[in-house]
Design an enzyme around this catalytic site. Structure first.
Site, PDB file in Angstrom:
ATOM      1  N   HIS A 167       0.811  -1.220   0.000  1.00  0.00           N
ATOM      2  CA  HIS A 167       0.000   0.000   0.000  1.00  0.00           C
ATOM      3  C   HIS A 167       0.841   1.265   0.000  1.00  0.00           C
ATOM      4  CE1 HIS A 167      -3.622   2.274   0.231  1.00  0.00           C
ATOM      5  NE2 HIS A 167      -4.351   1.332   0.774  1.00  0.00           N
ATOM      6  N   ASP A 390      -9.478  -6.422 -19.285  1.00  0.00           N
ATOM      7  CA  ASP A 390      -9.617  -7.476 -20.289  1.00  0.00           C
ATOM      8  C   ASP A 390      -8.276  -7.756 -20.954  1.00  0.00           C
ATOM      9  OD1 ASP A 390     -10.280  -9.179 -22.353  1.00  0.00           O
ATOM     10  OD2 ASP A 390     -11.670  -7.797 -23.343  1.00  0.00           O
TER      11      ASP A 390
END
Length: 449
Positions: A167, A390
């Site tokens: 993070h 995708d």
């Protein structure tokens, strides 16, 4: 009793570097106070499930080379992710993301004989069975890596692309920009020209030296981060399920909340995420059977890029996330109008986001004050468009944030199949999940009546 781990075989362990000759010889990105605030959190672990009805041999010879080459091309632009974070040599309190040409991302290829369709479903699954799909982010004393990737093939069924991101490297906005860039590069076979990440840390103004104040607060955490001793929730008995609020459910919740607000002569921010969070929060409190005399909290992360002064460009790569906290009495949340009570608390907390930038030095005290009290937090956002990632396989059949199960958070994303809807992933012990499911679906039935 914990379920049996899925039979998984490591096929390959390698490292993927940015395309040679395309990155600086070395680069340093000093931490801002937004970066250091999140240093105590475990890596953000996402899983992207894709149907892929081909054998392992086809995957290894066809898709895998494209995934590797496109990752290398994407890292040309997002090269800090191939580096790590460290204390700047010769300093006492300065941390940085540091990259040297030749740094690379750990990349694991695995094969699993588990049931892909079951793991990629919305019904409850044992969290322990999903963890074998998560890449391990190595821990190193001198330079802590920031990103690890694992691709797992389920022969004849599908593949799972898993990422672990520290993070301190970046927030969800930046990490998902990277994932979109990687996927688009895989589709096109060439580097994506836009959006180009902006690394300039001087864009975050810090005249009050909040960085040093935050650094002093995290000193005790730095050793724990490096040694991996930050506590996380025990996952062995947790089950994870995903729940969908359709657009019509959200509209009906808004109508009910706004009508009650009008009756109560009050007003607050009432958006899709406000009513969605409120509905899940009230179910969480009921499922946990928290004592009615208790006070509970909901922690909400918020992107501050457009809120700080001067505003940051949306392409800024790093952390620019703060949080707000909604609180309420359990006794009020479990009443018939509990969703309104929750929505009012959430909406008013979000209304105060700009004001929270004036009191950033109180964030640690606020966070510390919540320890030991019942709290639900939020990971992810519908704005990340995770179902648009995708790689040439179509939209993912499922996306999960596994790390949310370790921090006690619900994960949030846009609905895969319902325009305007929201998906919420949440983990409970089995008995609590049964209670939550009943509340969730009974409530939706009542909304339709």
């Amino acid at each position: 009793m914990a379920s049996t781990p899925l039979p998984t075989k490591i096929l390959e362990s390698s490292r993927i570097a940015p395309l040679p000759g395309t990155t600086p010889d070395h680069a340093s990105l000093p931490f801002t106070y937004f970066d250091i605030f999140w240093i105590n959190l475990p890596p953000v672990e996402r899983l992207f499930f894709y149907r892929y009805p081909h054998p392992t041999t086809h995957f290894l010879s066809s898709l895998l080379p494209s995934l590797k080459s496109s990752l290398s091309l994407a890292l040309k632009t997002y090269y800090p992710l191939a580096g790590g974070f460290r204390q700047i040599p010769g300093t006492d309190d300065s941390l940085e993301l540091y990259y040297v040409e030749g740094d690379a991302v750990p990349f694991t290829v695995a094969e699993c004989s588990g049931q892909f369709e079951d793991l990629a479903s919305y019904h409850e699954r044992d969290v322990s069975q999903l963890e074998c799909l998560v890449p391990v982010l190595p821990r190193q004393e001198e330079l802590q890596p920031l990103l690890a990737v694992q691709v797992t093939i389920f022969p004849g069924e599908g593949i799972v692309i898993g990422t672990s991101v520290h993070h301190t490297a970046c927030d969800g906005t930046s990490s998902m920009q990277f994932m979109h860039a990687w996927a688009e590069t895989c589709l096109s076979g060439s580097s994506v020209s836009s959006p180009v990440p902006i690394f300039d840390r001087s864009l975050i103004s810090d005249p009050s030296n909040n960085y040093s104040f935050f650094y002093n607060h995290v000193q005790s955490l730095l050793k724990s981060v490096r040694e991996g001793t930050i506590p996380a929730l025990e996952n062995s008995e947790l089950v994870l399920a995903t729940f969908t609020l359709r657009q019509e459910h959200i509209q009906r919740l808004k109508q009910l909340v706004l009508a009650k607000a009008d009756q109560s002569k009050t007003s607050f921010h009432c958006s899709t995420i406000v009513v969605a969070f409120a509905y899940i929060w009230t179910g969480f409190v009921r499922a946990k059977r928290i004592d009615n005399s208790s006070r509970v909290s909901l922690g909400i992360a918020a992107d501050f890029r457009a809120r700080i002064q001067p505003p940051l460009p949306k392409e800024y790569f790093g952390n620019c996330v703060g949080f707000c906290i909604a609180t309420a009495n359990v006794a009020d949340l479990v009443q018939d109008d509990g969703v309104f009570v929750a929505a009012e608390a959430v909406g008013k907390a979000i209304d105060q986001l700009i004001e929270r930038l004036k009191v950033v030095r109180k964030w640690f005290d606020e966070y510390a004050s919540l320890r030991g009290t019942p709290i639900l937090s939020v990971a992810g956002s519908p704005k990340f468009k995770v179902y648009d990632v995708d790689f040439g396989l179509g939209k993912p059949s499922k996306v999960e944030i596994i790390s949310a199960t370790k921090t006690g958070a619900m994960s949030v994303a846009e609905s895969r199949d319902q325009q305007g809807g929201i998906e919420i992933g949440i983990a409970f012990p089995k008995d609590e999940m049964d209670y939550f499911k009943k509340y969730f679906f009974d409530g939706l039935k009542n909304l339709s009546e």
